[in-house]
Design an enzyme around this catalytic site. Structure first.
Site, PDB file in Angstrom:
ATOM      1  CD  GLU A  67     -57.987 -70.821  -9.882  1.00 39.81           C
ATOM      2  OE1 GLU A  67     -58.627 -71.554  -9.098  1.00 39.81           O
ATOM      3  OE2 GLU A  67     -57.965 -69.570  -9.781  1.00 39.81           O
ATOM      4  CG  PHE A 129     -52.832 -59.709  -1.787  1.00 40.63           C
ATOM      5  CD1 PHE A 129     -53.529 -60.418  -0.812  1.00 40.63           C
ATOM      6  CD2 PHE A 129     -53.466 -59.455  -2.998  1.00 40.63           C
ATOM      7  CE1 PHE A 129     -54.828 -60.856  -1.047  1.00 40.63           C
ATOM      8  CE2 PHE A 129     -54.767 -59.886  -3.233  1.00 40.63           C
ATOM      9  CZ  PHE A 129     -55.444 -60.589  -2.248  1.00 40.63           C
ATOM     10  CD  GLN A 130     -54.624 -63.015  -4.835  1.00 40.47           C
ATOM     11  OE1 GLN A 130     -54.436 -62.434  -5.887  1.00 40.47           O
ATOM     12  NE2 GLN A 130     -55.783 -63.586  -4.519  1.00 40.47           N
ATOM     13  CE  LYS A 179     -51.399 -56.180 -12.236  1.00 42.94           C
ATOM     14  NZ  LYS A 179     -52.487 -55.948 -11.286  1.00 42.94           N
ATOM     15  CG  MET A 488     -59.850 -98.674  -5.479  1.00 45.74           C
ATOM     16  SD  MET A 488     -60.174-100.343  -6.065  1.00 45.74           S
ATOM     17  CE  MET A 488     -59.894-100.177  -7.823  1.00 45.74           C
TER      18      MET A 488
END
Ligand SMILES: Cc1ncc(C[n+]2csc(CCOP(=O)(O)OP(=O)(O)O)c2C)c(N)n1
Length: 576
Positions: A67, A129-130, A179, A488
């Site tokens: 993602e 969940f999630q 959802k 760096m």
């Protein structure tokens, strides 16, 4: 007078009678109505109804491999196209994986609409969940965050999201879509006007303020314009050019403003700030009138504020009033769109100040103290690599970068003469940005040469996106400025931490050529200076993606430099 400043004008679609449809269908219809031609994303449980709609409608979707890759690609697309980037991901880990990109877009003012799936409204707050609280997480790093709670709200929310992302100072807007809402049906009416009384960005500057600025310019002996990304967001490079030609005022660019004024123009002094040119920083330091246009005086630019532009009257043109006076006391604030402000300034055609001595002094300074590095004729100096890349591409490629030394060398040595060719993570400084951003840039401009100039460490943060180059026929050229270290970080450890190289050197590295081959991409390793020209030619001639592993001088440092706590006039590593 309109207060709705769109980044790019879309054709207004004809009104359509409201229709009954599911939430996910509404979303895809709305994207089409907004003129969205590509979505960057990754599916998962909570967003599956939307992916079903994507499948059915055939709207273009780029399947990233992480993602974070999707959202940086959306940023690269937005930066180059001027249109909002759209990113769709699932709830929980899918959504949290885009948080860095949202923060990046916020600080660099990139217009994004990010749609995150969410658990069903009945489960919100139950640690389902999630489930992740994306409103709580993103509130401080978005321009606005919406959670859709009823189907009736959905069309309005999508419309407002695009409006907010693309008007005023652009930025990311999040839509958290549970959802069950995406499965519920309702009436899709997308023709209502956006009505946000609390959000009315000021586009047209106040004429009195413009006149004060005109007056200040006529009195100034040492004026300087500081041109930032706001000039680019406002599509005002042409107006800036005309104004500078009219008034003969020297221009310094911020890192993100590069390309808003031609690098090869006599009055261009280069980039200001920590690794800016000596002339740019000294011009600001000595100026008696500093005109900031779409820049936000960040600490990398100003150095120690106590020494910043001590003799200057400061004028600040910005569409975001919150920027004015935030870091620097401002005598002439001008709130409004950079394009409109510049148009008004040009129309005023004010009396030029007597700044000929100043301009001559700055020209001398430019000659005497240019950017410099030592060549040894054998090893590839990274600065030289960028100079050669600039030559080989006629300075016309779209360059994306990661963060670190290579980013600063690209900013210093690639001459950006045109707007929107430079895609870099300026504010957040996000390693892993450059490669996926190049993918988004290439999708925005399929026929342009897009070169991702990357550090070997940053590339390893998002290199999984190599998968999609061949898949999509993207000809992105990847240049690794490979110093086998977190360059760096190594530089700072050398300069400020007694050369204790704590966790910054790579003892072994992957074989990047084999890695390229694994992804069915042409790979080349280049170790000698004498091979660089030919290698770049081969890279550019190749009709497909290329991964170039340039082994550069490992201990090269970025100079000149303003060390932490120092002022702009205290640069080190200036040409002796
Ligand atoms: C995500 C993230 N983690 C850590 C840092 C801190 N950081 C800044 S530059 C840098 C080193 C980058 O190394 P590399 O990508 O090889 O580029 P180089 O400096 O060598 O050109 C690090 C670790 C960062 N900017 N972003």
């Amino acid at each position: 007078m309109s207060t709705n400043f769109k980044l790019k004008k879309r054709e207004q679609p004809k009104p359509e009678p409201p229709q009954e449809m599911s939430g996910s269908s509404m979303l895809i219809q709305a994207l089409a109505r907004e003129g969205v031609d590509v979505i960057f994303g990754y599916p998962g449980g909570a967003i599956l109804p939307t992916y079903d709609e994507i499948y059915k409608t055939g709207i273009r979707h780029i399947l990233a491999r992480h993602e974070q890759g999707a959202i940086h690609a959306a940023e690269g697309y937005a930066r180059v196209s001027g249109k909002p980037g759209v990113c769709v991901v699932t709830s929980g880990p899918g959504a949290t994986n885009v948080v860095t990109g949202i923060a990046d877009a916020m600080i660099d003012s990139l217009p994004l609409v990010v749609i995150t799936g969410q658990v069903a409204t009945t489960l919100i707050g139950t640690d389902a969940f999630q489930e992740a609280d994306m409103i709580g997480i993103t509130m401080p790093i978005t321009k606005h965050s919406y959670q859709v709670r009823t189907i009736e709200d959905l069309p309005r929310i999508i419309k407002e999201a695009f409006h907010i992302a693309t008007t005023g100072r652009p930025g990311p807007v999040l839509i958290d879509l549970p959802k069950d809402i995406s499965l519920t049906t309702g009436l899709f009416d997308y023709d209502k006007e956006v009505h946000l009384p609390g959000y009315q960005p000021t586009v047209m500057p106040n004429r009195l303020q413009i006149r004060k600025l005109v007056e200040a310019v006529s009195q100034a002996k040492k004026p300087v314009i500081l041109a930032g990304a706001g000039v680019l967001h406002a599509h005002a490079a042409q107006e800036l050019f005309e104004y500078v030609e009219q008034q003969q005022i020297p221009v310094v660019n911020t890192l993100l403003g590069l390309g808003s004024f031609p690098a090869d123009h006599e009055l261009h002094l280069g980039m200001g700030g920590m690794h800016g040119t000596y002339t740019a920083n000294m011009a600001i330091h000595e100026s008696d009138l500093l005109i900031s246009i779409g820049a936000r005086f960040d600490d990398r630019l100003t150095g120690n504020l106590a020494f910043f532009a001590p003799n200057a009257r400061v004028a600040h043109i910005d569409i975001d009033p919150a920027e004015i006076g935030k870091n620097i006391e401002t005598e002439i604030p001008v709130v409004g769109c950079a394009k409109e402000a510049l148009k008004m300034l040009i129309a005023e055609n004010g009396k030029r100040g007597d700044n000929s001595v100043w301009r001559a002094d700055l020209q001398r300074m430019k000659q005497e103290y240019p950017l410099w590095y030592k060549e040894d004729g054998e090893t590839i100096k990274p600065q030289q690599l960028i100079e050669k890349l600039c030559e080989a591409t006629n300075g016309e490629a779209i360059i994306t970068t990661d963060v670190g030394q290579h980013q600063m060398w690209a900013a210093q040595y690639y001459a950006f003469n045109k707007p929107n060719r430079w895609v870099t993570s300026g504010g957040l400084g996000t390693m892993g940005f450059g490669f996926p951003a190049a993918i988004g840039a290439q999708i925005a401009e399929p026929s342009s040469t897009v070169v991702a100039v990357l550090g070997d460490a940053g590339f390893q943060m998002t290199l999984q996106e190599l998968s999609i180059l061949q898949e999509l026929g993207l000809k992105v050229k990847v240049i690794l400025v490979n110093n086998a270290s977190l360059g760096m970080v190594r530089q700072w450890q050398q300069l400020f931490h007694g050369e204790r190289y704590s966790n910054s050197l790579f003892p072994i590295q992957p074989d990047f050529v084999k890695m390229a081959e694994a992804y069915d991409i042409k790979g080349m390793k280049v170790e000698k200076l004498s091979e660089v020209d030919q290698a770049l030619k081969e890279m550019l001639d190749h009709d497909g993606p290329v991964l170039m592993d340039f082994r550069v001088a490992k201990e090269e440092n970025v100079y000149p430099m303003i060390s932490p706590g120092k002022g702009q006039h205290e640069m080190e590593g200036v040409k002796p």
